[in-house]
Scaffold this active site. Structure first.
Site, PDB file in Angstrom:
ATOM      1  CE1 TYR A  93     -41.599 -17.379 -61.227  1.00 37.78           C
ATOM      2  CE2 TYR A  93     -43.626 -18.090 -60.180  1.00 37.78           C
ATOM      3  CZ  TYR A  93     -42.389 -18.385 -60.720  1.00 37.78           C
ATOM      4  OH  TYR A  93     -41.949 -19.687 -60.745  1.00 37.78           O
ATOM      5  CG  ASN A 166     -33.853 -24.964 -56.234  1.00 40.96           C
ATOM      6  OD1 ASN A 166     -34.254 -24.532 -57.302  1.00 40.96           O
ATOM      7  ND2 ASN A 166     -33.371 -24.170 -55.305  1.00 40.96           N
ATOM      8  CB  THR A 192     -22.724 -23.973 -60.892  1.00 45.58           C
ATOM      9  OG1 THR A 192     -23.260 -22.813 -61.542  1.00 45.58           O
ATOM     10  CG2 THR A 192     -21.456 -24.414 -61.607  1.00 45.58           C
ATOM     11  CG  ASP A 216     -16.234 -19.721 -70.878  1.00 46.90           C
ATOM     12  OD1 ASP A 216     -15.205 -20.401 -70.914  1.00 46.90           O
ATOM     13  OD2 ASP A 216     -17.228 -19.919 -71.614  1.00 46.90           O
TER      14      ASP A 216
END
Lengths: 372, 372
Positions: A93, A166, A192, A216
């Protein structure tokens, strides 16, 4: 003092002095004269070098810390394991604490004890570090009063623990780049993910419609249904979008002005295809580890803008002064049932299990949140 | 009227009425009562269908046009063949006049005759269509007074003819995207193009330093020297930049905040590598016909912005109100010798030769400018 010295020595204390997390375990001589309050001893997830998180982290005991007049001792209640926490430990990071360091970046705790000059908080208050800061994976944290933001206790602790990284990212991306009016639409991939789920719900609250792209995979129909229950207007798998003109699928949905990309590669190209003339795509993740490929004519003739969003940078900007107000707004949505996402609370004693799940080594699991 | 009808029929007149360029050759019945002035007959480069420019264009005679009270008849002096003119004829440009159409988008002319109500221009003035408009490849043009911008006659006609498409693009890209202060730097690829040469010179005037990337090719050393004489601070061929860290080459040059890309592919990646944290790359061309590839981390952690510039869109925006002032500024730089670039004036009679050169079919040639 012997045990303190020992603990610090095990952390490489000579190199640690004056680093942020050591601030919490080394008594300040200036303050000692006015206060003799001590925090309880703490347990913390520490890493002394960068590397695979399940190899380099360990839980250690830290000695009590003396509270300065302006310090607050917080008993941590819960803290998540976010992908960025993992990347910090791995050392990949861009901004990370120097090792040795305590893991974690956000979380929620309960005020346990107050320095003599603290007057904005009371024992028992729920608080989050805001802006977030390194070292939330420990049972007791001592930091200055100004670091802590008191929040409403009427939300589940796992939401309070995860409200910043988030949901705030989702809110900021909807607000900071383009002016969206009710009735307009956005398009996103990685729908999602928790950020993706928050975007769907926060957009809906503002009357903004969402076009969502998912991978998918087995269970994609269930995933679609779940996102639609959250308020998604359209959900497509990537393969469904292998058509000549994706916009022909839009029906009465307006072409989106804003696209959000946390995947890269083909999934980013699909977001770009949906965007309207003059649209903006904001990249905030790269889950596929593939780059973004864009034709020159997308910039010249379609006038697309490509930007990026990184919460940690935003947090160091002038704009971050509004962060607590936004956190309160998000938590109010949680409280009224308008914002939800799945998490799994795991006792701190099972940290290694939670970490294994967060690393994806134990099948598919919701966001792991450590319960102290 | 017989010859007019004939000429229009050969252009598909029944479909032409009310289209912009036909405005210049069809008398307005409203105006006829107040004015009987006629333009001279004109010769024009016309294409009736899209396709290879050297196959679909032809020079035809157009009959005299009646001047309305507010019309100005301009005897064209010079007009360039720009790549975008070629793309319009090929039919691959996003915005183009409907066929049949007259070629050309910018140029300069001399006022030949005035409608009865025109008072801002005099016979003999030099004028350019500003904003530019379709159909400059003809010997006489009749358009409304408001279309024409009177310019200083003390510049070579080839500069007056080409002032908008290339130099104005360069000026706008330096001014419209990021705030550049004296002493800062920019990076660009395609630096030998006319826009590239203008960028070097316009930047230098503002005290902005330029890092320039050119193709590897025979004569690259001469090209470097030429650009340095124009004021380029650094010029690299792409292969010279195949180093681990291009910024190590910068010496005392500050990392650039603005990058300009007219190539795409690897040459665009090199521009991105030079950019500083928070920098912006503006794409205005795609000479390599290759897309731009960008890592997700460039957006998230390096906070790069990728934008596009298209003069024709800018010209239809609110900002275009400043265009004439900018044109005057650019021409003043030409007059004082601060802005120069190579062109080749070719007599209109040799249009097909000029077109062949502009299409790159006759070796390397400077910008082709038709002299009427």
């Amino acid at each position: 003092m012997a045990s303190l010295r020992l603990a610090l020595r095990s952390l490489g204390a000579s190199r640690l002095y004056n680093r942020p997390f050591v601030r919490w375990c080394i008594p300040s001589s200036k303050v000692r004269a006015f206060s003799t309050k001590l925090s309880p001893p703490s347990k913390a997830v520490v890493y002394e070098q960068h590397g695979p998180p399940d190899q380099v982290t360990k839980v250690i005991d830290l000695p009590p810390v003396e509270l300065g007049a302006n310090d607050v001792c917080v008993k941590m209640l819960a803290a998540p394991i976010n992908p960025s926490d993992i990347n910090r430990i791995e050392g990949v990071y861009p901004v990370r604490p120097q090792v040795p360091a305590i893991g974690g970046y956000e979380g929620v705790g309960e005020v346990h004890a107050l320095g003599s000059a603290v007057n904005s908080l009371s024992v028992g208050d729920w608080v989050i570090p805001s802006p977030p800061s390194f070292g939330t994976w420990q049972t007791y944290i001592v930091k200055e009063e100004s670091i802590w933001h008191k929040i409403n206790k009427n939300v589940p602790m796992e939401y309070a623990a995860t409200v910043t990284v988030n949901p705030l990212t989702a809110l900021l991306m909807l607000e900071d780049f383009v002016k969206l009016n009710s009735g307009e639409s956005i398009v996103q991939n990685g729908a999602t993910s928790i950020v993706g789920q928050c975007i769907i719900q926060l957009a809906k609250i503002q009357g903004i419609r969402s076009i969502n792209i998912i991978r998918d995979r087995a269970g994609s129909e269930e995933a679609k249904e779940k996102l639609k229950r959250l308020g998604a207007d359209e959900v497509y798998t990537e393969s469904q979008l292998e058509v000549k003109n994706v916009k022909s699928l839009l029906g009465d949905l307006p072409e989106p002005l804003l696209g959000l990309n946390c995947v890269g590669g083909n999934a980013a190209s699909l977001v770009l295809k949906f965007l309207r003339q003059g649209g903006t795509m904001v990249t905030y993740g790269g889950m596929s580890k593939k780059p973004i490929t864009v034709s020159t004519s997308s910039f010249i003739f379609k006038d697309l803008s490509l930007r990026g969003f990184w919460l940690q940078k935003w947090m160091s900007s002038e704009k971050a002064k509004d962060c607590r107000e936004m956190i309160d707004y998000i938590l109010s949505l949680v409280q009224s049932g308008k914002l939800k996402y799945e998490m799994e609370l795991v006792p701190f004693n099972d940290f290694s299990v939670a970490l294994g799940r967060a690393l994806g080594k134990l099948g598919s699991h919701p966001k792991q949140v450590i319960k102290f």
